[in-house]
Design an enzyme around this catalytic site. Sequence first.
Site, PDB file in Angstrom:
ATOM      1  CE1 TYR A  15     -16.841 -52.961 -52.846  1.00 13.13           C
ATOM      2  CE2 TYR A  15     -17.947 -54.569 -54.228  1.00 13.13           C
ATOM      3  CZ  TYR A  15     -17.826 -53.279 -53.758  1.00 13.13           C
ATOM      4  OH  TYR A  15     -18.681 -52.311 -54.211  1.00 13.13           O
ATOM      5  NE  ARG A  57     -12.592 -52.087 -59.727  1.00 11.56           N
ATOM      6  CZ  ARG A  57     -13.832 -52.109 -60.228  1.00 11.56           C
ATOM      7  NH1 ARG A  57     -14.324 -51.034 -60.817  1.00 11.56           N
ATOM      8  NH2 ARG A  57     -14.570 -53.190 -60.157  1.00 11.56           N
ATOM      9  NE  ARG A  88     -13.543 -51.709 -32.463  1.00  8.04           N
ATOM     10  CZ  ARG A  88     -13.429 -50.412 -32.169  1.00  8.04           C
ATOM     11  NH1 ARG A  88     -12.691 -50.027 -31.144  1.00  8.04           N
ATOM     12  NH2 ARG A  88     -14.043 -49.501 -32.915  1.00  8.04           N
ATOM     13  CE  LYS A 124     -15.826 -53.438 -56.957  1.00 11.17           C
ATOM     14  NZ  LYS A 124     -17.075 -52.707 -57.072  1.00 11.17           N
ATOM     15  CD  GLU A 146     -19.233 -43.634 -58.451  1.00 14.44           C
ATOM     16  OE1 GLU A 146     -18.931 -44.474 -59.307  1.00 14.44           O
ATOM     17  OE2 GLU A 146     -18.530 -43.420 -57.437  1.00 14.44           O
TER      18      GLU A 146
HETATM   19  N1  PMP Z   1     -19.396 -47.024 -59.162  1.00  6.86           N
HETATM   20  C1  PMP Z   1     -19.656 -47.599 -57.973  1.00  6.86           C
HETATM   21  C2  PMP Z   1     -19.845 -46.720 -56.786  1.00  6.86           C
HETATM   22  C3  PMP Z   1     -19.756 -48.996 -57.869  1.00  6.86           C
HETATM   23  O1  PMP Z   1     -19.998 -49.567 -56.681  1.00  6.86           O
HETATM   24  C4  PMP Z   1     -19.605 -49.781 -59.031  1.00  6.86           C
HETATM   25  C5  PMP Z   1     -19.762 -51.269 -58.970  1.00  6.86           C
HETATM   26  N2  PMP Z   1     -18.946 -51.841 -58.052  1.00  6.86           N
HETATM   27  C6  PMP Z   1     -19.330 -49.141 -60.243  1.00  6.86           C
HETATM   28  C7  PMP Z   1     -19.237 -47.755 -60.268  1.00  6.86           C
HETATM   29  C8  PMP Z   1     -19.149 -49.917 -61.522  1.00  6.86           C
HETATM   30  O2  PMP Z   1     -17.943 -50.623 -61.524  1.00  6.86           O
HETATM   31  P1  PMP Z   1     -17.814 -51.963 -62.379  1.00  6.86           P
HETATM   32  O3  PMP Z   1     -18.185 -51.635 -63.765  1.00  6.86           O
HETATM   33  O4  PMP Z   1     -16.391 -52.339 -62.243  1.00  6.86           O
HETATM   34  O5  PMP Z   1     -18.746 -52.951 -61.749  1.00  6.86           O
END
Ligand code: PMP
Length: 280
Positions: free
Chosen positions: A33, A52, A100, A147, A179
């Site tokens: 996503y 990305r 599935r 992502k 993070e």
């Molecule tokens: N780290 C994680 C785990 C996230 O889910 C996100 C947001 N999707 C970010 C960092 C920040 O990414 P962005 O600045 O592209 O929203």
Amino acid sequence: MARIAYVNGEYLPETEAKVSIFDRGFLFADGVYEVTPVINGKLVDYDPHMERLDRSLSELKMAWPCSKEELTKVHTEIIARNSLTEGIIYMQVTRGVADRMFNFPKDIKSSLVAFPQVMKLVDNPNAKTGVKVVTTPDIRWLRRDIKSIMLLAPVLGKQDAYEKGAAEGWMVEDGYITEGTSSNAYIVIGNKIITRPLSNRIRAGCTRRALFRLAKDHAVEIEERLFTPEEAYKADEAFLTSASQFVMPITEIDGHRIGGGQVGPVVRKLRELFLEEATR
Ligand code: PMP
């Protein structure tokens, strides 16, 4: 008013926007996503999000659901059909619909879904006061650079933070902060920003990338290295970045006040610079 969403070629009222129970996103979280901010009816920093997306898709050997031009059109149509002035556009691609089975089904078309969400991005009241964060264990898989829509660990981490009265959870692995559950994490010591270097352990945030550019343009030093919760407790300032929060000050970590509980000058300046560019 019902939103207009996009589902596999059609723009539909949200109540009619449906996907199959056999969609691999639903069954396996087999999808990726992106979330792109919208300010004054315009997409902010769109190209890095699409770059990305391209990488996430290729890492999972998943096909683009349409051309890049068509996907841009989906974003601009969602803005127009919903008269969206400020908020985000969420979009996801899944491997598609099939019986599935774990292995990749042959010759299926990937699915594309997109919808808007109205949000106050510029005048977010949290930016004035700063937010609280708490640390929480990082229990995610080891491809956090992708992502993926597989977000159960961040859901649990964020809920843990909310139950402790915090707005975000800073995830900890091997004693170091990786993070936030949905954001990148930074501390400031003096005039220097410290943040973890990119790897498979964290998401390459598009807002992080923009922040690096702004910091360079304004002679703010960034050091990419690991840091511990204990170092963060003693930092002069702290903040997080994400597409929906931009640069968000943090004034408390695990009950330790940061910068005397006030938003500090480095973070304030960076948010200003970010908004200046995004609203231009
Ligand atoms: N780290 C994680 C785990 C996230 O889910 C996100 C947001 N999707 C970010 C960092 C920040 O990414 P962005 O600045 O592209 O929203």
